[in-house]
Design an enzyme around this catalytic site. Sequence first.
Site, mmCIF file in Angstrom:
data_model
loop_
_atom_site.group_PDB
_atom_site.id
_atom_site.type_symbol
_atom_site.label_atom_id
_atom_site.label_comp_id
_atom_site.label_asym_id
_atom_site.label_seq_id
_atom_site.Cartn_x
_atom_site.Cartn_y
_atom_site.Cartn_z
ATOM 1 N NE ARG A 152 -2.372 -8.290 -3.762
ATOM 2 C CZ ARG A 152 -2.933 -9.359 -3.248
ATOM 3 N NH1 ARG A 152 -2.246 -10.164 -2.487
ATOM 4 N NH2 ARG A 152 -4.197 -9.624 -3.468
ATOM 5 C CB SER A 204 -4.343 -6.426 4.258
ATOM 6 O OG SER A 204 -3.765 -5.184 3.990
ATOM 7 C CE LYS A 255 -11.646 -7.053 2.898
ATOM 8 N NZ LYS A 255 -10.509 -6.221 2.531
ATOM 9 C CG HIS A 266 -1.910 -1.017 1.352
ATOM 10 N ND1 HIS A 266 -2.035 -1.803 2.477
ATOM 11 C CD2 HIS A 266 -2.871 -1.435 0.496
ATOM 12 C CE1 HIS A 266 -3.025 -2.646 2.307
ATOM 13 N NE2 HIS A 266 -3.548 -2.448 1.102
#
Length: 163
Positions: free
Chosen positions: A91, A129, A42, A18
Site C-alpha cells: 500500500r 484489514s 492475531k 487484496h
Amino acid sequence: MSNIAVFPGSFDPITKGHENIVRRALPLFDKIIVAIGHNAGKKNLFSVEQRIDFIKKTFADTPKISVKTYEGLTVDFCKKHNVNFLLRGLRNATDFEFERDIASFNKDLSPNLETLFMFTEPVYSHISSSVVREVLRHGGDATKFLPNTLKNEIKPSLRTAKQ
C-alpha cells in the site's frame, strides 16, 4: 514447475485492495493460490471457514484462483505445492520496508522462491484489514472497503464471528 503464485495473508477479511492485487496479477500466472495463514499473534474476527467462503465468493468468476489454508512457514507451504513465486501487495513505502525484509528471509530459507511486489491502485491504498475489522467490531459500515460480492455477506457473518 508451473507458473503458480501464492498470495499469503490472513484475509480477515479480504478487502478491495487484496482483490485488486490478485486480479491484476492474473495475467502473469497460470494459477494463484490465495493462502490463508494461521497467525497465532492475531485475534481474528472471522473464522477460517468464513474467510475461505469470502475468498471463494470474491473470485467465483475466476477458475485460475484457488484457496488453501496453512500453518507454519510460508516458504514450506510453497515448497509443498511446488510454487516458486510469492505475490505480495503493497500500500505504501512502510509496507515495502517490512515486506522487503520478509522477502530477504524467505530467499535465504528457499533460494528458488521469488517475491513479486505489486502496489495496489491508489484508490485502495488506505484500506487495511485491521482497520476494516475495527470498523466492523464497532458496528460501522465497511462495505465500501469490501469486494462487491461480499456487500451482503459480511454483516450477517459478523454476528456469527463475534460468538
